[in-house]
Design a protein around this motif. Structure first.
Motif, mmCIF file in Angstrom:
data_model
loop_
_atom_site.group_PDB
_atom_site.id
_atom_site.type_symbol
_atom_site.label_atom_id
_atom_site.label_comp_id
_atom_site.label_asym_id
_atom_site.label_seq_id
_atom_site.Cartn_x
_atom_site.Cartn_y
_atom_site.Cartn_z
ATOM 1 N N ALA A 41 0.824 -1.210 0.000
ATOM 2 C CA ALA A 41 0.000 0.000 0.000
ATOM 3 C C ALA A 41 0.855 1.256 0.000
ATOM 4 O O ALA A 41 0.544 2.246 -0.679
ATOM 5 C CB ALA A 41 -0.934 -0.008 1.206
ATOM 6 N N HIS A 42 1.956 1.212 0.736
ATOM 7 C CA HIS A 42 2.824 2.383 0.845
ATOM 8 C C HIS A 42 3.566 2.688 -0.455
ATOM 9 O O HIS A 42 4.124 3.777 -0.612
ATOM 10 C CB HIS A 42 3.830 2.190 1.982
ATOM 11 N N SER A 43 3.570 1.724 -1.384
ATOM 12 C CA SER A 43 4.211 1.967 -2.674
ATOM 13 C C SER A 43 3.336 2.816 -3.587
ATOM 14 O O SER A 43 3.747 3.188 -4.688
ATOM 15 C CB SER A 43 4.553 0.638 -3.361
ATOM 16 N N GLY A 44 2.111 3.115 -3.132
ATOM 17 C CA GLY A 44 1.266 4.058 -3.858
ATOM 18 C C GLY A 44 0.297 3.459 -4.843
ATOM 19 O O GLY A 44 -0.321 4.185 -5.625
ATOM 20 N N ILE A 45 0.092 2.135 -4.797
ATOM 21 C CA ILE A 45 -0.828 1.520 -5.754
ATOM 22 C C ILE A 45 -2.218 1.368 -5.130
ATOM 23 O O ILE A 45 -2.405 1.529 -3.930
ATOM 24 C CB ILE A 45 -0.286 0.158 -6.254
ATOM 25 N N ASP A 46 -3.185 1.067 -5.960
ATOM 26 C CA ASP A 46 -4.576 0.885 -5.556
ATOM 27 C C ASP A 46 -4.740 -0.529 -5.007
ATOM 28 O O ASP A 46 -4.731 -1.502 -5.762
ATOM 29 C CB ASP A 46 -5.471 1.102 -6.775
ATOM 30 N N LEU A 47 -4.865 -0.659 -3.674
ATOM 31 C CA LEU A 47 -4.832 -1.972 -3.038
ATOM 32 C C LEU A 47 -6.196 -2.366 -2.456
ATOM 33 O O LEU A 47 -6.837 -1.579 -1.764
ATOM 34 C CB LEU A 47 -3.787 -1.989 -1.919
ATOM 35 N N ILE A 48 -6.612 -3.611 -2.734
ATOM 36 C CA ILE A 48 -7.805 -4.219 -2.162
ATOM 37 C C ILE A 48 -7.336 -5.342 -1.246
ATOM 38 O O ILE A 48 -6.548 -6.203 -1.671
ATOM 39 C CB ILE A 48 -8.720 -4.824 -3.253
ATOM 40 N N VAL A 49 -7.780 -5.368 0.016
ATOM 41 C CA VAL A 49 -7.339 -6.410 0.938
ATOM 42 C C VAL A 49 -8.510 -7.282 1.357
ATOM 43 O O VAL A 49 -9.663 -6.844 1.389
ATOM 44 C CB VAL A 49 -6.652 -5.823 2.186
ATOM 45 N N ARG A 50 -8.176 -8.536 1.685
ATOM 46 C CA ARG A 50 -9.210 -9.504 2.074
ATOM 47 C C ARG A 50 -8.645 -10.436 3.144
ATOM 48 O O ARG A 50 -7.495 -10.877 3.050
ATOM 49 C CB ARG A 50 -9.646 -10.298 0.847
ATOM 50 N N ASP A 51 -9.440 -10.719 4.168
ATOM 51 C CA ASP A 51 -9.088 -11.700 5.182
ATOM 52 C C ASP A 51 -10.379 -12.368 5.656
ATOM 53 O O ASP A 51 -11.464 -11.770 5.572
ATOM 54 C CB ASP A 51 -8.372 -11.036 6.362
ATOM 55 N N ALA A 52 -10.253 -13.595 6.134
ATOM 56 C CA ALA A 52 -11.430 -14.282 6.663
ATOM 57 C C ALA A 52 -12.039 -13.521 7.835
ATOM 58 O O ALA A 52 -13.242 -13.586 8.074
ATOM 59 C CB ALA A 52 -11.062 -15.702 7.087
ATOM 60 N N ASP A 53 -11.198 -12.776 8.536
ATOM 61 C CA ASP A 53 -11.646 -11.900 9.622
ATOM 62 C C ASP A 53 -11.923 -10.519 9.023
ATOM 63 O O ASP A 53 -10.992 -9.728 8.811
ATOM 64 C CB ASP A 53 -10.565 -11.827 10.701
ATOM 65 N N GLN A 54 -13.177 -10.233 8.755
ATOM 66 C CA GLN A 54 -13.527 -8.983 8.088
ATOM 67 C C GLN A 54 -13.161 -7.768 8.919
ATOM 68 O O GLN A 54 -12.753 -6.722 8.385
ATOM 69 C CB GLN A 54 -15.027 -8.961 7.769
ATOM 70 N N ASN A 55 -13.285 -7.867 10.241
ATOM 71 C CA ASN A 55 -12.921 -6.748 11.109
ATOM 72 C C ASN A 55 -11.429 -6.446 11.004
ATOM 73 O O ASN A 55 -11.028 -5.278 10.982
ATOM 74 C CB ASN A 55 -13.295 -7.054 12.561
ATOM 75 N N LEU A 56 -10.630 -7.502 10.954
ATOM 76 C CA LEU A 56 -9.185 -7.321 10.800
ATOM 77 C C LEU A 56 -8.873 -6.660 9.460
ATOM 78 O O LEU A 56 -8.054 -5.739 9.389
ATOM 79 C CB LEU A 56 -8.476 -8.671 10.888
ATOM 80 N N ALA A 57 -9.537 -7.113 8.400
ATOM 81 C CA ALA A 57 -9.308 -6.534 7.071
ATOM 82 C C ALA A 57 -9.653 -5.053 7.064
ATOM 83 O O ALA A 57 -8.914 -4.232 6.495
ATOM 84 C CB ALA A 57 -10.134 -7.280 6.031
ATOM 85 N N SER A 58 -10.769 -4.698 7.688
ATOM 86 C CA SER A 58 -11.180 -3.296 7.734
ATOM 87 C C SER A 58 -10.174 -2.453 8.504
ATOM 88 O O SER A 58 -9.845 -1.324 8.106
ATOM 89 C CB SER A 58 -12.567 -3.179 8.376
ATOM 90 N N LYS A 59 -9.684 -2.992 9.598
ATOM 91 C CA LYS A 59 -8.708 -2.278 10.431
ATOM 92 C C LYS A 59 -7.417 -2.026 9.668
ATOM 93 O O LYS A 59 -6.877 -0.910 9.670
ATOM 94 C CB LYS A 59 -8.426 -3.078 11.697
ATOM 95 N N ILE A 60 -6.923 -3.055 8.988
ATOM 96 C CA ILE A 60 -5.664 -2.928 8.245
ATOM 97 C C ILE A 60 -5.851 -2.020 7.028
ATOM 98 O O ILE A 60 -4.968 -1.222 6.683
ATOM 99 C CB ILE A 60 -5.150 -4.313 7.843
ATOM 100 N N ALA A 61 -7.002 -2.130 6.385
ATOM 101 C CA ALA A 61 -7.279 -1.261 5.237
ATOM 102 C C ALA A 61 -7.280 0.196 5.662
ATOM 103 O O ALA A 61 -6.702 1.064 4.981
ATOM 104 C CB ALA A 61 -8.617 -1.632 4.611
#
Length: 299
Positions: free
Chosen positions: A24-44
């Motif tokens: 993400a820090h490299s400046g690209i458009d990133l979509i993240v996914r994890d089985a733990d949706q709350n974790l994914a939202s937090k990291i996003a």
């Protein structure tokens, strides 16, 4: 690669989360996914990415990185979530599996993905959570598709300090399994030395200091034994179940090439026995099983 390239990252565990952050820090458009949706939202939220809520969020994604526990889970993440992530990716998309997967299953997955017009690269990592955080992982990259490699390389480079080209598809995962077997052998031998020395009356800190100043020194003795074994923190961030799984992959690989691999067989057995008693603890806690095992024997 340009900043409009869409990249997906699936698997946000101890290793995946900092790796995704570096992408993400490299400046690209990133979509993240994890089985733990709350974790994914937090990291996003923390990294400026977008958390996927359905497979359609991967529409037109050109590169997908997977960082998951097993080959089976990698396949499930790509095909079994809703109508399947693979059905939404951009034409000629590339999947980079950075998990510690089974090389034989990697080859099979490559064939399946090719039928969907998608290329697969295996690019497992070494370096632990600390190197994942700093973006200095060592990568073992296997693939026979030059165009796919060229497309994915900038993303892989954003997470690594060195990339080893190991050969065709599956070779990276084979190399990772062999690397982890060697590390597990060092871990098992070092813990065994600590138990023997302790029973003889040696101080474990003294044992460790001598090992690290002598021919018994290894990455394991320098980076793992001190805080996580001798000082009993048990917080390396790498589970016993995953370590046992990786050594099992190496053992299966040996069988596939008709090598008896007695050391690998012994290490796999030691890891399996510890796991069956302790459960999925940090791998450094295995020493407690080996200590108890010897106490029970009474010898």
């Amino acid at each position: 690669m340009n900043e409009s390239t869409k990249v997906g990252f699936i698997g946000l565990g101890n290793m995946g989360a900092p790796m995704a952050a570096n992408v993400a820090h490299s400046g690209i458009d990133l979509i993240v996914r994890d089985a733990d949706q709350n974790l994914a939202s937090k990291i996003a939220y923390a990294s400026g990415a977008v958390a996927a809520s359905s497979p359609s969020d991967f529409a037109e994604v050109e590169i997908v990185v997977t960082m998951l526990p097993t080959s089976t889970i990698v396949s499930q993440a790509l095909f079994d979530w809703g109508d399947g992530v693979v059905h939404h990716l951009a034409p000629d998309a590339v999947i980079v599996d950075m998990s510690s997967s089974d090389p034989t299953q990697t080859k099979e997955l490559g064939k399946i993905l090719k039928g969907h017009g998608i290329a697969l690269i295996d690019a497992p990592v070494s370096g632990g959570v600390s190197k994942a955080t700093t973006g200095e992982l060592s990568i073992m990259l296997g693939c026979d598709n030059a165009e796919a490699i060229a497309k994915a390389l900038p993303i892989v480079e954003s997470m690594s300090s060195v990339i080893f080209r190991t050969g065709d598809l599956g070779s990276g995962h084979a190399m990772k399994a062999l690397n982890n077997f060697v590390a597990a052998a060092a871990t098992t031998a070092a813990c065994e030395a600590l138990v023997i020395g302790d029973r003889f009356g040696l101080d474990q800190h003294t044992i460790l200091n001598v090992l690290n100043s002598s021919t018994g020194r290894s990455w394991v003795t320098e980076n793992v034994l001190g805080p996580h074994v001798v000082d009993r923190e048990y917080g390396s961030g790498f589970s016993l179940a995953l370590y046992s799984k990786d050594v099992g992959i190496a053992k299966n690989l040996a069988a596939a090439v008709d090598d008896p691999a007695p050391v690998c067989t012994a290490v796999a057995g030691a890891m399996t026995n510890a796991l069956s008693t302790l459960g999925n603890v940090d791998h450094t806690e295995a020493i407690t099983f080996w200590e108890q095992e010897r106490t029970t024997r009474g010898t």
